[in-house]
Every structure is written in C-alpha cells, then in structure tokens.
Scaffold this motif. Structure first.
Motif, PDB file in Angstrom:
ATOM      1  N   GLU A 164      -9.875 -13.686  -6.647  1.00 37.10           N
ATOM      2  CA  GLU A 164      -9.495 -13.524  -8.009  1.00 37.10           C
ATOM      3  C   GLU A 164     -10.551 -12.397  -8.729  1.00 37.10           C
ATOM      4  O   GLU A 164     -10.130 -11.667  -9.137  1.00 37.10           O
ATOM      5  CB  GLU A 164      -9.635 -14.952  -9.047  1.00 37.10           C
ATOM      6  N   ARG A 175       0.831  -1.220  -0.059  1.00 37.52           N
ATOM      7  CA  ARG A 175       0.006  -0.116   0.014  1.00 37.52           C
ATOM      8  C   ARG A 175       0.860   1.165  -0.128  1.00 37.52           C
ATOM      9  O   ARG A 175       0.476   2.362   0.597  1.00 37.52           O
ATOM     10  CB  ARG A 175      -0.813  -0.113   1.366  1.00 37.52           C
ATOM     11  N   LEU A 206     -12.446 -10.404  -7.511  1.00 41.64           N
ATOM     12  CA  LEU A 206     -12.554  -8.785  -7.145  1.00 41.64           C
ATOM     13  C   LEU A 206     -11.149  -8.435  -6.943  1.00 41.64           C
ATOM     14  O   LEU A 206     -10.768  -7.062  -6.796  1.00 41.64           O
ATOM     15  CB  LEU A 206     -12.784  -8.924  -5.468  1.00 41.64           C
ATOM     16  N   GLY A 207     -10.004  -9.247  -7.372  1.00 41.07           N
ATOM     17  CA  GLY A 207      -8.678  -8.677  -7.458  1.00 41.07           C
ATOM     18  C   GLY A 207      -8.256  -8.193  -6.063  1.00 41.07           C
ATOM     19  O   GLY A 207      -7.630  -7.092  -5.898  1.00 41.07           O
ATOM     20  N   TYR A 208      -8.766  -9.000  -5.272  1.00 39.25           N
ATOM     21  CA  TYR A 208      -8.039  -8.669  -3.808  1.00 39.25           C
ATOM     22  C   TYR A 208      -6.751  -8.883  -3.328  1.00 39.25           C
ATOM     23  O   TYR A 208      -6.206  -9.781  -3.893  1.00 39.25           O
ATOM     24  CB  TYR A 208      -9.152  -9.316  -2.900  1.00 39.25           C
ATOM     25  N   ARG A 216      -4.177  -0.248 -12.402  1.00 36.24           N
ATOM     26  CA  ARG A 216      -5.598  -0.863 -11.986  1.00 36.24           C
ATOM     27  C   ARG A 216      -5.740  -0.510 -10.377  1.00 36.24           C
ATOM     28  O   ARG A 216      -6.715  -0.298  -9.990  1.00 36.24           O
ATOM     29  CB  ARG A 216      -5.427  -2.066 -12.342  1.00 36.24           C
ATOM     30  N   TYR A 217      -4.942  -0.508  -9.765  1.00 33.07           N
ATOM     31  CA  TYR A 217      -4.800  -0.608  -8.117  1.00 33.07           C
ATOM     32  C   TYR A 217      -4.737   1.081  -7.931  1.00 33.07           C
ATOM     33  O   TYR A 217      -4.412   1.317  -6.875  1.00 33.07           O
ATOM     34  CB  TYR A 217      -3.884  -1.320  -7.500  1.00 33.07           C
TER      35      TYR A 217
END
Lengths: 331, 331
Positions: free
Chosen positions: B43, A117, B45-47, A138-139
């Motif tokens: 996957e 993060r 949710l791309g967590y 994307r993040y």
DNA sequence: CTGAAAGCGCTAACAC
DNA sequence: GTGTTAGCGCTTTCAG
C-alpha cells in the motif's frame, strides 16, 4: 512442440543470441552473410520473438489500453475503428477494456491497466472522475481522453464541444422564433445529456428565458418510445425536439406519426448524433455529423506523439468540429 | 518516480521477495502478521505487480486475442459484449485485432498474435482460410471460431447455421406457394451471402426448381439503396425479398414505398440479422433473432474451458439456434 | 562485426 | 513459514 527461443536460433545458426537479437531488430551492424544465416535458421525453426520477454527487457510493451463503453453502438464502433487504424500504423497492440454503465468498477480496470504495463491509454468515457485519472497519471502513464476537455502534463484530449454545439443550435432556433425546444433524456448517456442541458440553458438564459423543455423519462417507462407515445399524443407542445441518439429520434418519428403530428411541419426533430439510420428513416432525420472516426484516429495519433520523445506535442487539447446535416425533419 | 518492484516491497517489509510473491498470489502458507506487514508495504509504496514479468515467469499471459471484423456494426458489437463479459469473469485480458475487408492481411495479425503469446484466441471472421488457422494451431494456441463449423483438436467453434436457417425458411415459403424469393447481395459479407445462397439453392433443388433470385448489386452502384431504387420500380417480381442486414432491409422498405409497392401485401420482406432498427422501421421488419451476445459469451466460455486443463471439454462444436421474429413486413 | 554477461520483475522449486 | 536461487526470453552495454 518445444517452445523455440532465441537461443535455439542462435545454436542453429551457430552464432550468439546477441547476434540473433540484432537481426531480429534490424540492427545495421550485422554482416550480410551472417544475417542470412540467422534468417534461415529463423525460418527453419519457425521462430517468433516473444513479445513478453521483449517487453520485460525493454520496459515497454508497445501496447495501448483502450477504455470504451460497451461496444454496442455504431458511434462507439467508428471511434474504435479510428483508434484501431492508427494504432496499426504505429504498430501498437490494443488491449480492450469496456465499461458497463456503472456496473464495471473503473478501479478494477485501472488496476488492470497499471499491471499490464501498457505504454499508454485512450479513454472514451463520460463518467470518469478526476480521481481515477490521477490514479493513472500517478503511474506516469500517458493518457488521451476522448470526449472531455481535460488535459494536463500527461493527459491529452480530443473532443467535440457538445455544449457549444447545442448552444449554437438553440440560439439559432430561438432567434427564428422557435422558442419551445425539448430535449429527451437518454438514460444511457447521462453525462452527455447534462452537457446538452447546459448548452440549452445557456442559450435560453442569454435570451432572457429559462429552459424548461427537458423531458425526463419516468422510471416506470422501459423505453423512450413508450414514454414518447404517451407524451406526444397530448398535443404539440414543442417547436423542435432534440434527441441524442438515432433510435430515440426514430421513436419520436414513429410516435409523432401515430399521433398524427406532421414532422417537420408541426414539429421539428433533430438528432445530435447523426447516423446512417437517420438517413434511412422517413422523413429523414436531421442531425449533426460528428467526426467519430476522426475522434478515434486523432486520439491515437496524439497518444503516439506523446509516447514518442522525439515528437514535440504542440497542443494536447484538440477540439473537433461538427457539421449540421439538414434533412427532412427540420425546416 | 522510480518504478517500484517486488524487491522494493520486500525491503520495505523486511522480508524476502519470495514472501512478497506469496502474498501477492494469495498463498496460504504466509503467517498472518507477515502478510499484513507486506500488505502495508505494498500500500505504502503503491506497488502493482508487473504482469509482463509474471507472464514471462509463468509462461502465460492471461490474455486472449480477439479477431473481429471492423467493429462497426451492432451485430459485431453484441458479440464483443458477450466475449468481454465472460472474459472479465475469468479475469482474462483482451487484445483487440480487427480485420478490414481484405485489406488487413490476416498474416500480420497472426504473426502478432503469436508474438504476443496470448493464451488463446477467438476469431469471428468469415473469410479465414484453413491455412491461416493451421498457422495458429502449429504454435499450439487454442482457438475458438465464431460463425464457422470448423473444429479439431485445438479449435472449437460456436455458430448459427445460416444455411439451414434460410433453407428452412425458404422451404416453408415455397410450400406456401411463395416461390419467387430474392436475396440481396451484401458486399460486406460475401461469405455469409454465399451460405445463404446455398441454403436457398438447396431448398429450391429439393422442390425441383432452381434458385434464380440472387440480386447482385452492379459494381457501379454505390449502395444497396441506389440499386434497389432502380430495381424495384421495375415492377413486382418477387414474393419475398431477403436481406442480410437491417440497413438493406430498410432500403428495400424505402424503395418499395417510393415505387408504391405495399409491404407485406404485394411483397414480403425479411431481414436475416434482426436488430432494434428493424422494430423501429414502419412497417416493422421481420427478422431472425440471432443470439449474438450468446455467440460471444459461449465462445469465450468454451475457450476458457479449453484453456483450463481441469475442465473436460465435452463438445467443441456448439450450434446455437435462432428465433424467427415475425413483424409487419411478412404475412 | 560478434560474443559474454548483466539485468528486466517475477515465480517456483528447494533449502533451512 | 520464509529465504535462496535458478530460470522465463530477450536486449544491451562492454569487450574483443
């Protein structure tokens, strides 16, 4: 020793933890005497705020991820210095991630960066696919790339246009009649060499010729030196040979001397990435002074701007220039 | 894009967040089908787990702080590579802190390190007072120092004994009749030079002499080269001159050549810190191969052991050896 | 100007 | 096996 927290300080100073938090963060609203009281408690207990907890609460870590190729070279080192210095000014911490040629999967690093993060990331890396960058964007994480012209909504870049650099230089050579230019492969920097080849090809093409001077180092040769040794003694085939790094230039110098070829009289030598070692070689090697420190410093500065909502980032794409430093290896 | 948390995954997979936590951390107790269900949700949710939150909950950050002098030199770079490689193996992240000669107050860095709650720190730094180290140990944070023989309960160290190295070398020289040894000052590494002087003094003392060959670079001289230029042409006063870094050795080489002094015939030259550039110079410069990469790698390995309660750390003090690499600048 | 309390995202007993 | 819940240490409304 028990971990001492904001709560301990609050108790010691006989205030609430909210107040302690306020003085830690320099809030203006705290009355002077209570501030002093809290400060004393902090001193007494040796309290240091937990950046992790702060990070959780604030949703920001004030740390930036650095992705650089293995930190071996002087060139990279200077870039890092630039990054570090500016980061320090803006109170950012740095997480270091290094990529080893091919071995380190970029994906692991990216995964790591996302998990940690960080507030932003600076990437200095040739090989780096659009895909991987997208992964990061994307993040929503702001990125500054050093050495590539990429740039979009959340990506900035700071670079030197090496293709243009070598194009300019080659064009000049050709116009002066030095038409036989060689470029030595650099296994450690394939992407860079690709750019240089393109620049050379363009220069040749514009003069109605084709660039054929790319010197690929045979797989069986362990070093540029070993290759050049057998190569150069064949005779002088080139007017000027270009290398990317100083050590390769020095290898050319040494092999030329051994082959009794005079530099620069019979053959000129230019090193793209200038370094202090170029100046220490005899004859001293000409090269291009790349603003490495500035690349790092400006990259970080750009990122801090992107991170600060108040700042209007005018241009996310910064091209830095270079200076040709003629020494004794060129005429 | 909303930040997606463990809670979102739980909802998506229709389980509790505890279960999600379990699959993230590879707990064995989860039933296969629910694991799959959770994985799919992750996957989809791309967590990515928030390392900050994990750090808070677990009271450990799995990150290690690195304190190194400005990352400019090849030598430092290799140490960092060693550190990085091992850190990667043990899944530790690295926070980079650099010290600029004197300028960067160590205290700021220490403050920072404590706040960031890293699990341990590796310090590669000559100048570093006991006080500053205590500061760190006071907060129970394990430390490994590179380059110093310090060591106690929470401090380990990995180093090469340069005092002994130079003592050994000087003793040998003296016994061979080369009694006039010079050591060139290195402004960037005063602490190291101090060690070298001590080693030389000891060797001389044991042979009933006094070491007088310390070449201090006058303040008005900007570089070793500038100084040596005026110094060396005075005539040959020394049998062997010792420098710390490669660039200084190259400066000696160049100035000697200019003064028409033959190396190694009239004067020998040794560079303490060997580097690839030493091998590229002509004549090639002799030096001591210091296991720089290993210094870094072993330091990190030692720290990981200190961090892991299961591991019994046998010796917190590791002395590495060096190898003298004779080349053409010595007889 | 200060305190109470909710929440940041996750882990780890402790239940069920 | 899985869910509930109490923290981890700090910030930040919202009251008072």
């Amino acid at each position: 020793m028990k971990r001492i927290t904001i709560y301990d300080v609050a108790k010691e100073a006989d205030v609430s933890l909210a107040t302690v938090s306020r003085v830690i963060n320099g809030s203006e609203v705290v009355r002077e005497d209570t501030r002093v009281k809290v400060q004393e408690a902090i001193e007494k207990l040796g309290y240091k705020p937990n950046a992790i907890a702060q990070g959780l609460a604030l949703q920001k870590t004030t740390t930036i991820a650095l992705v650089v190729p293995e930190a071996s070279y002087f060139y990279t080192g200077q870039i890092i210095n630039g990054l570090v210095d500016v980061a320090k000014i803006f109170k950012y911490n740095l997480m270091l991630h290094t990529t080893t040629e091919g071995i380190t999967e970029m994906n692991d690093i990216i995964e790591n960066i996302i998990k940690s993060r960080v507030d932003g990331v600076v990437i200095y890396n040739d090989k780096l696919t659009k895909d991987e960058l997208n992964q990061l964007t994307r993040y929503q994480i702001p990125i500054v790339v050093i050495g590539n012209k990429i740039s979009d909504e959340t990506i900035g870049s700071v670079y030197v246009d090496f293709e243009q650099l070598i194009y300019n230089y080659a064009t000049e050579c050709i116009q002066k009649g030095k038409k036989r230019i060689a470029l030595v492969e650099d296994r450690k920097n394939p992407a860079m060499i690709k750019q240089l080849r393109e620049g050379l090809s363009r220069a040749y093409a514009e003069n109605g010729m084709e660039f054929t001077g790319y010197l690929e180092i045979p797989k069986e040769k362990k070093s540029s030196y070993e290759f050049l040794k057998s190569f150069i003694k064949k005779g002088i085939e080139y007017d000027v040979v270009i290398t990317y790094r100083d050590s390769q230039a020095m290898a050319v110098l040494n092999t030329a001397k051994e082959a009794d070829i005079s530099i620069p009289d019979e053959m000129e030598l230019v090193c793209v990435l200038d370094s202090k070692y170029n100046a220490m070689a005899r004859p001293q090697i000409s090269g291009f002074k790349i603003p490495d420190y500035d690349l790092g410093a400006l990259a970080m500065r750009l990122l801090t701007k992107m991170l600060n909502e108040d700042d209007e980032v005018i241009d996310k794409k910064m091209e830095l220039s270079y200076i040709f430093t003629p020494r004794k290896s060129t005429k």
